[in-house]
Scaffold this motif. Structure first.
Motif, mmCIF file in Angstrom:
data_model
loop_
_atom_site.group_PDB
_atom_site.id
_atom_site.type_symbol
_atom_site.label_atom_id
_atom_site.label_comp_id
_atom_site.label_asym_id
_atom_site.label_seq_id
_atom_site.Cartn_x
_atom_site.Cartn_y
_atom_site.Cartn_z
ATOM 1 N N SER A 123 49.798 44.706 41.352
ATOM 2 C CA SER A 123 48.897 43.813 42.093
ATOM 3 C C SER A 123 47.435 44.183 41.864
ATOM 4 O O SER A 123 46.535 43.362 42.087
ATOM 5 C CB SER A 123 49.226 43.850 43.582
ATOM 6 N N ASP A 124 47.191 45.406 41.394
ATOM 7 C CA ASP A 124 45.823 45.850 41.142
ATOM 8 C C ASP A 124 45.268 45.355 39.808
ATOM 9 O O ASP A 124 44.096 45.617 39.494
ATOM 10 C CB ASP A 124 45.745 47.375 41.175
ATOM 11 N N MET A 125 46.071 44.660 39.018
ATOM 12 C CA MET A 125 45.567 44.139 37.740
ATOM 13 C C MET A 125 44.350 43.254 37.951
ATOM 14 O O MET A 125 43.476 43.165 37.095
ATOM 15 C CB MET A 125 46.663 43.361 37.003
ATOM 16 N N ARG A 126 44.294 42.609 39.109
ATOM 17 C CA ARG A 126 43.169 41.737 39.429
ATOM 18 C C ARG A 126 41.855 42.499 39.558
ATOM 19 O O ARG A 126 40.764 41.909 39.453
ATOM 20 C CB ARG A 126 43.444 40.995 40.741
ATOM 21 N N LYS A 127 41.929 43.799 39.811
ATOM 22 C CA LYS A 127 40.713 44.599 39.951
ATOM 23 C C LYS A 127 39.967 44.753 38.631
ATOM 24 O O LYS A 127 38.767 45.053 38.628
ATOM 25 C CB LYS A 127 41.056 45.987 40.502
ATOM 26 N N VAL A 128 40.661 44.562 37.547
ATOM 27 C CA VAL A 128 40.054 44.723 36.226
ATOM 28 C C VAL A 128 39.370 43.411 35.833
ATOM 29 O O VAL A 128 39.992 42.347 35.898
ATOM 30 C CB VAL A 128 41.120 45.093 35.181
ATOM 31 N N PRO A 129 38.110 43.450 35.433
ATOM 32 C CA PRO A 129 37.425 42.223 35.007
ATOM 33 C C PRO A 129 38.198 41.513 33.894
ATOM 34 O O PRO A 129 38.837 42.173 33.055
ATOM 35 C CB PRO A 129 36.072 42.730 34.509
ATOM 36 N N ALA A 130 38.146 40.192 33.876
ATOM 37 C CA ALA A 130 38.952 39.410 32.940
ATOM 38 C C ALA A 130 38.735 39.831 31.495
ATOM 39 O O ALA A 130 39.679 39.873 30.690
ATOM 40 C CB ALA A 130 38.653 37.923 33.113
ATOM 41 N N GLY A 131 37.516 40.161 31.144
ATOM 42 C CA GLY A 131 37.239 40.549 29.765
ATOM 43 C C GLY A 131 37.939 41.825 29.344
ATOM 44 O O GLY A 131 38.263 42.006 28.167
ATOM 45 N N GLN A 132 38.162 42.725 30.316
ATOM 46 C CA GLN A 132 38.842 43.995 30.025
ATOM 47 C C GLN A 132 40.334 43.951 30.400
ATOM 48 O O GLN A 132 41.027 44.951 30.264
ATOM 49 C CB GLN A 132 38.172 45.136 30.801
ATOM 50 N N ARG A 133 40.802 42.814 30.846
ATOM 51 C CA ARG A 133 42.204 42.669 31.268
ATOM 52 C C ARG A 133 43.077 42.418 30.033
ATOM 53 O O ARG A 133 43.652 41.357 29.833
ATOM 54 C CB ARG A 133 42.316 41.529 32.274
ATOM 55 N N THR A 134 43.193 43.450 29.190
ATOM 56 C CA THR A 134 43.896 43.329 27.915
ATOM 57 C C THR A 134 45.263 43.984 27.991
ATOM 58 O O THR A 134 45.469 44.949 28.729
ATOM 59 C CB THR A 134 43.076 43.972 26.787
ATOM 60 N N PHE A 135 46.195 43.463 27.195
ATOM 61 C CA PHE A 135 47.582 43.908 27.240
ATOM 62 C C PHE A 135 48.104 44.178 25.831
ATOM 63 O O PHE A 135 47.888 43.376 24.913
ATOM 64 C CB PHE A 135 48.465 42.840 27.888
ATOM 65 N N CYS A 136 48.818 45.292 25.678
ATOM 66 C CA CYS A 136 49.566 45.580 24.459
ATOM 67 C C CYS A 136 51.056 45.467 24.787
ATOM 68 O O CYS A 136 51.543 46.188 25.678
ATOM 69 C CB CYS A 136 49.257 46.983 23.942
ATOM 70 N N GLY A 142 56.045 35.890 33.084
ATOM 71 C CA GLY A 142 56.639 35.921 34.412
ATOM 72 C C GLY A 142 56.009 36.974 35.290
ATOM 73 O O GLY A 142 55.774 36.744 36.488
ATOM 74 N N MET A 143 55.706 38.135 34.702
ATOM 75 C CA MET A 143 55.060 39.211 35.459
ATOM 76 C C MET A 143 53.686 38.775 35.947
ATOM 77 O O MET A 143 53.323 38.981 37.112
ATOM 78 C CB MET A 143 54.934 40.462 34.592
ATOM 79 N N LEU A 144 52.907 38.180 35.050
ATOM 80 C CA LEU A 144 51.570 37.725 35.435
ATOM 81 C C LEU A 144 51.655 36.705 36.562
ATOM 82 O O LEU A 144 50.897 36.775 37.544
ATOM 83 C CB LEU A 144 50.859 37.117 34.224
ATOM 84 N N LYS A 145 52.563 35.753 36.439
ATOM 85 C CA LYS A 145 52.714 34.725 37.471
ATOM 86 C C LYS A 145 53.092 35.335 38.811
ATOM 87 O O LYS A 145 52.565 34.951 39.860
ATOM 88 C CB LYS A 145 53.767 33.712 37.032
ATOM 89 N N ALA A 146 54.011 36.314 38.773
ATOM 90 C CA ALA A 146 54.457 36.955 40.015
ATOM 91 C C ALA A 146 53.307 37.650 40.727
ATOM 92 O O ALA A 146 53.301 37.765 41.965
ATOM 93 C CB ALA A 146 55.578 37.953 39.718
ATOM 94 N N TYR A 147 52.318 38.098 39.960
ATOM 95 C CA TYR A 147 51.198 38.823 40.557
ATOM 96 C C TYR A 147 49.903 37.998 40.578
ATOM 97 O O TYR A 147 48.801 38.544 40.656
ATOM 98 C CB TYR A 147 50.995 40.151 39.828
ATOM 99 N N GLY A 148 50.058 36.672 40.532
ATOM 100 C CA GLY A 148 48.921 35.790 40.753
ATOM 101 C C GLY A 148 47.980 35.628 39.589
ATOM 102 O O GLY A 148 46.831 35.195 39.765
#
Length: 322
Positions: free
Chosen positions: A168-181, A195-201
């Motif tokens: 749920s804390d993924m939202r704390k990261v600014p969108a530009g740095q919200r990167t995923f490998c 699905g994970m992203l959707k579950a956490y808004g």
């Protein structure tokens, strides 16, 4: 189990054994009974043990072989079989008798159920009851508390910078740095990235731009995350590289990811002949936590130790054998 450890491209500083790449032999070291005592009804009984080919499964398979040996059985080591389906078919066909299996794998892959059950005990009971009914495969209680499922990990520096502890804390990261490998399968699975992203808004394509998601083999993800090429990296919760690379696993408070708790599975006819198997493995399963398994996997994948000696030494430390 839906593990992709064999695709690992390992971190240069780690031993080149890899998850599942270190060959497992059928060698059984000499042991003596301790907490596990000889069971008269198992004396000279032949029990054929199998496992899949990745590190964790081989270690678990060796634990089963050593436990059966300490109890007096003639344990045949058929571990290190390539692929979940092949290992499973060897049990259902009667070519092997016993293996550790994961509740999520049993429920989704073998039984074809689409909706995992969030409560671990209820998931175990559901797969136990249905597998016995359909396939005459018994699941022995209790399942191990370790959960080898998907997770997201970050570096310690990232965790501290943004105050991250849960998905749920993924939202704390600014969108530009919200990167995923992530690996390609996780990118496309129903229980994967979107699905994970959707579950956490969050939403792929908007709050997580498509350009922020980098697909790569699962082994490369660990190195890329540790090296700062992405903020969030897809990992498996019991992988030994998590500790070796000082990654921090985010908790899953919404229980989005399925439970993958291992339990001993055994052919029903074998369990009827040897009901004492339940009590034997009940001495072991509760000791296998996620932290314990991560450490054992690390001894093989990072230190280069042999799975059978890792299994033996852990069982000695637990007072099960000597």
């Amino acid at each position: 189990m839906r593990r992709r450890f064999l695709a690992a491209a390992l971190v240069p500083t780690l031993a080149l054994t890899g998850c599942g790449l270190k060959p497992a032999s059928a060698f059984i070291p000499h042991i003596e009974p301790a907490g596990i005592r000889p069971i008269p009804d198992l004396k000279d009984a032949t029990i054929r043990v199998t496992s899949k080919e990745f590190t964790e499964q081989i270690i678990l398979g060796k634990i089963a072989v050593l436990a059966l040996t300490a109890a007096g059985a003639n344990a045949e080591d058929h571990t290190n079989v390539q692929g979940s389906v092949t290992a499973r078919k060897s049990i259902t066909s009667g070519d092997n008798d016993l293996a550790w299996e994961y509740t999520g794998t049993g429920w989704i892959t073998y039984l074809g159920e689409e909706n995992p059950i969030a409560d671990p005990q209820k998931q175990f009971e559901a797969v136990r009851d249905l597998d016995l009914k359909r396939n005459h495969i018994a699941w022995l209680a209790p399942p191990a508390p370790l959960n080898n499922t998907y997770a997201m990990a970050v570096t310690t520096a990232t965790q501290k910078k943004y105050g991250l502890s849960d998905l749920s804390d993924m939202r704390k990261v600014p969108a530009g740095q919200r990167t995923f490998c992530v690996d390609p399968e996780f990118f496309t699975r129903n229980d994967g990235l979107r699905g994970m992203l959707k579950a956490y808004g969050l939403s792929y394509g908007s709050s997580v731009p498509a350009t922020n998601v980098r697909q790569m083999s699962s082994g490369v993800v660990y190195n890329a995350t540790s090296g700062g090429k992405c903020t969030f990296g897809e990992v498996f919760t019991t992988d030994g590289r998590i500790e070796a690379l000082h990654l921090h696993v985010l908790s899953d408070s919404k229980h989005f990811f399925p439970n993958y708790n291992p339990a001993i599975t055994v052919r029903e006819s074998v369990l009827r002949a040897h009901p004492e198997l339940t009590a034997l493995f009940a001495k072991i399963s509760p000791k296998l936590t996620t932290t314990v398994m991560r450490s054992l996997n690390s001894k093989v994948d990072v230190n280069g130790d042999d799975p059978v000696f890792v299994a033996r030494d852990w069982m000695r430390d637990q007072g099960l054998i000597k």
